[in-house]
Scaffold this active site. Structure first.
Site, PDB file in Angstrom:
ATOM      1  N   ARG A   1       7.110 -12.790   6.931  1.00 38.21           N
ATOM      2  CA  ARG A   1       6.803 -12.355   5.353  1.00 38.21           C
ATOM      3  C   ARG A   1       6.665 -10.923   5.287  1.00 38.21           C
ATOM      4  NH1 ARG A   1       5.384 -16.746   1.899  1.00 38.21           N
ATOM      5  NH2 ARG A   1       6.735 -18.503   2.632  1.00 38.21           N
TER       6      ARG A   1
ATOM      7  N   ARG B   1       6.126  -9.793  -1.583  1.00 38.52           N
ATOM      8  CA  ARG B   1       5.282  -9.262  -2.878  1.00 38.52           C
ATOM      9  C   ARG B   1       4.133  -8.123  -2.290  1.00 38.52           C
ATOM     10  NH1 ARG B   1       3.540 -15.070  -4.983  1.00 38.52           N
ATOM     11  NH2 ARG B   1       3.897 -15.478  -2.789  1.00 38.52           N
TER      12      ARG B   1
ATOM     13  N   ARG C   1      12.757  -7.552  -7.854  1.00 35.11           N
ATOM     14  CA  ARG C   1      12.683  -8.968  -8.076  1.00 35.11           C
ATOM     15  C   ARG C   1      12.352  -9.233  -9.745  1.00 35.11           C
ATOM     16  NH1 ARG C   1      10.902 -13.339  -5.826  1.00 35.11           N
ATOM     17  NH2 ARG C   1      11.146 -14.160  -7.840  1.00 35.11           N
TER      18      ARG C   1
ATOM     19  N   ASP D   1      15.038 -18.501   2.240  1.00 36.84           N
ATOM     20  CA  ASP D   1      13.832 -19.604   1.940  1.00 36.84           C
ATOM     21  C   ASP D   1      14.365 -20.781   2.895  1.00 36.84           C
ATOM     22  OD1 ASP D   1      11.011 -19.894   0.748  1.00 36.84           O
ATOM     23  OD2 ASP D   1      11.962 -21.460   0.758  1.00 36.84           O
TER      24      ASP D   1
ATOM     25  N   TYR E   1       8.381 -31.167   2.460  1.00 34.37           N
ATOM     26  CA  TYR E   1       8.646 -30.842   1.088  1.00 34.37           C
ATOM     27  C   TYR E   1       9.615 -31.810   0.181  1.00 34.37           C
ATOM     28  CZ  TYR E   1       6.477 -26.207   1.623  1.00 34.37           C
ATOM     29  OH  TYR E   1       5.808 -25.215   1.871  1.00 34.37           O
TER      30      TYR E   1
HETATM   31  O1  CP3 Z   1       9.454 -13.640   6.514  1.00 38.58           O
HETATM   32  C1  CP3 Z   1      10.265 -12.944   5.573  1.00 38.58           C
HETATM   33  O2  CP3 Z   1      10.011 -11.850   5.186  1.00 38.58           O
HETATM   34  C2  CP3 Z   1      11.615 -13.542   5.246  1.00 38.58           C
HETATM   35  C3  CP3 Z   1      11.407 -14.328   4.134  1.00 38.58           C
HETATM   36  C4  CP3 Z   1      10.917 -15.870   4.058  1.00 38.58           C
HETATM   37  C5  CP3 Z   1      10.579 -16.374   2.805  1.00 38.58           C
HETATM   38  N1  CP3 Z   1      10.151 -17.546   2.961  1.00 38.58           N
HETATM   39  C6  CP3 Z   1      10.714 -15.615   1.653  1.00 38.58           C
HETATM   40  C7  CP3 Z   1       9.884 -16.047   0.393  1.00 38.58           C
HETATM   41  C8  CP3 Z   1      10.742 -16.870   4.776  1.00 38.58           C
HETATM   42  C9  CP3 Z   1      11.032 -16.537   6.480  1.00 38.58           C
HETATM   43  C10 CP3 Z   1      10.235 -17.853   4.329  1.00 38.58           C
HETATM   44  C11 CP3 Z   1      10.084 -19.283   4.877  1.00 38.58           C
HETATM   45  C12 CP3 Z   1       9.156 -20.145   4.481  1.00 38.58           C
HETATM   46  N2  CP3 Z   1       9.187 -20.756   2.973  1.00 38.58           N
HETATM   47  C13 CP3 Z   1       8.241 -21.127   4.886  1.00 38.58           C
HETATM   48  C14 CP3 Z   1       7.973 -20.905   6.581  1.00 38.58           C
HETATM   49  C15 CP3 Z   1       7.208 -19.872   6.764  1.00 38.58           C
HETATM   50  C16 CP3 Z   1       5.598 -19.831   6.463  1.00 38.58           C
HETATM   51  O3  CP3 Z   1       5.107 -18.862   5.564  1.00 38.58           O
HETATM   52  O4  CP3 Z   1       5.069 -20.956   6.680  1.00 38.58           O
HETATM   53  C17 CP3 Z   1       7.766 -21.820   3.955  1.00 38.58           C
HETATM   54  C18 CP3 Z   1       6.640 -22.951   4.217  1.00 38.58           C
HETATM   55  C19 CP3 Z   1       8.505 -21.560   2.964  1.00 38.58           C
HETATM   56  C20 CP3 Z   1       8.091 -22.516   1.492  1.00 38.58           C
HETATM   57  C21 CP3 Z   1       7.606 -21.526   0.339  1.00 38.58           C
HETATM   58  N3  CP3 Z   1       8.602 -20.666  -0.059  1.00 38.58           N
HETATM   59  C22 CP3 Z   1       6.312 -21.220   0.094  1.00 38.58           C
HETATM   60  C23 CP3 Z   1       5.244 -21.831   0.595  1.00 38.58           C
HETATM   61  C24 CP3 Z   1       6.485 -20.148  -0.964  1.00 38.58           C
HETATM   62  C25 CP3 Z   1       5.315 -19.436  -1.599  1.00 38.58           C
HETATM   63  C26 CP3 Z   1       4.946 -19.920  -2.957  1.00 38.58           C
HETATM   64  C27 CP3 Z   1       4.486 -18.767  -3.675  1.00 38.58           C
HETATM   65  O5  CP3 Z   1       4.627 -18.142  -4.599  1.00 38.58           O
HETATM   66  O6  CP3 Z   1       3.144 -18.356  -3.205  1.00 38.58           O
HETATM   67  C28 CP3 Z   1       7.803 -19.828  -1.048  1.00 38.58           C
HETATM   68  C29 CP3 Z   1       8.259 -18.609  -1.963  1.00 38.58           C
HETATM   69  C30 CP3 Z   1       8.574 -17.459  -0.822  1.00 38.58           C
HETATM   70  N4  CP3 Z   1       9.366 -17.427   0.101  1.00 38.58           N
HETATM   71  C31 CP3 Z   1       8.188 -16.085  -1.555  1.00 38.58           C
HETATM   72  C32 CP3 Z   1       9.009 -15.226  -0.295  1.00 38.58           C
HETATM   73  C33 CP3 Z   1       8.904 -13.891  -0.359  1.00 38.58           C
HETATM   74  C34 CP3 Z   1       7.452 -15.827  -2.614  1.00 38.58           C
HETATM   75  C35 CP3 Z   1       8.206 -15.684  -3.904  1.00 38.58           C
HETATM   76  C36 CP3 Z   1       8.004 -14.688  -4.755  1.00 38.58           C
HETATM   77  O7  CP3 Z   1       7.809 -13.274  -4.218  1.00 38.58           O
HETATM   78  O8  CP3 Z   1       7.882 -14.784  -6.022  1.00 38.58           O
END
Ligand code: CP3
Length: 364
Positions: free
Chosen positions: A37, A41, A50, A86, A161
């Site tokens: 990640r 943010r 974004r 994602d 999910y």
């Molecule tokens: O690592 C990176 O920088 C690459 C990007 C990446 C994202 N999601 C971008 C993202 C990666 C590798 C993921 C994988 C992902 N997505 C996982 C496995 C990794 C982990 O953290 O365990 C999981 C479980 C998800 C599902 C998911 N997507 C969640 C739980 C969330 C967070 C929701 C929130 O708003 O708190 C997301 C959204 C997400 N995916 C964001 C990002 C940067 C946040 C969205 C935003 O910026 O508004």
């Protein structure tokens, strides 16, 4: 099927990079480090890009996804980019009604719980991944000798999910389904494996030099359920890129007891969460597998001296393994001060990989 001509691991651009060297148990020219990640943010430049664009739209616009992927590499000088996308993108591309709700995570309009629902899931076509391939091509063209890591969700985490329809704490839905409706569970896990496998393959064919499978929620499983009901599907996802011969990383959280089973599912490198010291993870894995991890994100807000001592300890323990890529034990928290991440990178790069942390009195 081998890597296409012009791929960075075929024309040599990334072959000798510190990341790929450590992933292949070779001595890297400097200590490789990146952060799960790292795009997101915590970066003001990410928040600016974004603005007004939904999460899923930003993943499916190749110019945006490429730019967001590059931001943390430019800012921190990390040894890898991780593709901005994602784990639910393959579902979206297949036509499943899924959204990422800010502050919540992936939400499906219709949770998948029965065999009939699984059988009605659309199959992905290769052409559906064109926006992903385009984003990867744009990214890799800018990265030069820095490798891009492609990723996908492991079948259990994706299916969790799909069954719950939204994030859950204990994943009781999918864990129940394994036993109450095993045929439906296996069909769902295999559908998710094909989707994630195709996602990985699209990223590698377009230029990713390594892949990581995220089984973030596997830690909710007992060992027997993992081995019997989950590992075969994860192996299937890895199989999609096996013949392309890029390093494959397997990561989960709360998985200290599952590490050998996760390795057997087809990984070359194991990602370790913050719960288990790396020398102990190395011991549990038999001492032959490069490791990635595992700075505890809870240290990121500690005074620098406290964090620095922790990072040095992680590097010292990591030097027990045949290769070590420094990373966090889970993703960067959104409130992290990005200058702290830059400082960790600087520290890691200032130390000689492996040897600097060995006891000076002991010859290797
Ligand atoms: O690592 C990176 O920088 C690459 C990007 C990446 C994202 N999601 C971008 C993202 C990666 C590798 C993921 C994988 C992902 N997505 C996982 C496995 C990794 C982990 O953290 O365990 C999981 C479980 C998800 C599902 C998911 N997507 C969640 C739980 C969330 C967070 C929701 C929130 O708003 O708190 C997301 C959204 C997400 N995916 C964001 C990002 C940067 C946040 C969205 C935003 O910026 O508004």
């Amino acid at each position: 099927m081998t890597l296409p001509e012009g791929h960075p691991l075929r024309d040599g651009r990334t072959t000798h990079s510190p990341l790929i060297a450590a992933y292949r148990s070779q001595v890297p020219s400097r200590q490789p480090v990146w952060f799960m990640r790292q795009a997101g943010r915590s970066l003001p430049e990410y928040r600016a890009l974004r603005r007004g664009v939904s999460m899923l739209d930003s993943c499916l616009r190749p110019d945006l996804a490429a730019e967001i992927t590059l931001q943390p590499v430019r800012r921190h000088d990390t040894d890898a980019a991780i593709f901005f996308s994602d784990i639910v993108i393959p579902l979206k591309l297949a036509g499943v009604d899924v959204d990422i709700v800010p502050g919540v995570g992936p939400v499906l309009s219709e949770p998948i719980r029965t065999l009939a629902q699984v059988r009605a899931l659309p199959e992905l076509t290769d052409s559906a991944f064109e926006p992903i391939r385009e984003a990867v091509r744009l990214t890799v063209a800018e990265l030069g000798s820095t490798p891009l890591i492609g990723f996908a969700g492991a079948p259990f985490t994706v299916a969790a999910y799909m069954v719950e329809g939204r994030p859950s704490r204990d994943h009781l839905g999918p864990r129940t389904m394994m036993h109450s409706a095993p045929e439906a569970w296996d069909a769902l896990a295999h559908w998710a494996a094909r989707a994630s496998g195709a996602f990985l393959r699209a990223q590698v064919e377009a230029g990713a030099s390594a892949v990581q499978l995220f089984d973030s929620w596997a830690g909710s499983l007992g060992l027997e359920d993992y081995r019997q009901r989950v590992a075969p599907a994860s192996a299937l996802a890895f199989d999609a890129v096996r013949e392309l011969d890029v390093p494959r990383v397997h990561f989960g959280t709360g998985t200290s007891e599952l590490l050998p089973a996760m390795l057997e599912a087809g990984a070359d490198v194991m990602g370790i969460d913050y719960r288990l010291p790396l020398d102990e993870a190395n011991r549990r894995l038999g001492g032959r597998t490069p490791l990635q991890g595992n700075i505890d994100p809870a240290y990121l807000e500690a005074p620098w001296e406290v964090l620095e001592a922790h990072v040095r300890e992680v590097l010292k323990r990591g030097s027990a393994a045949p290769g070590h890529v420094l990373n966090l034990g889970h993703g960067v928290p959104p409130e992290t001060d990005p200058s702290v991440l830059s400082r960790i990178v600087e520290l890691a790069h200032s130390l000689e990989p492996g040897s600097a942390h060995r006891d000076p009195g002991v010859e290797p």
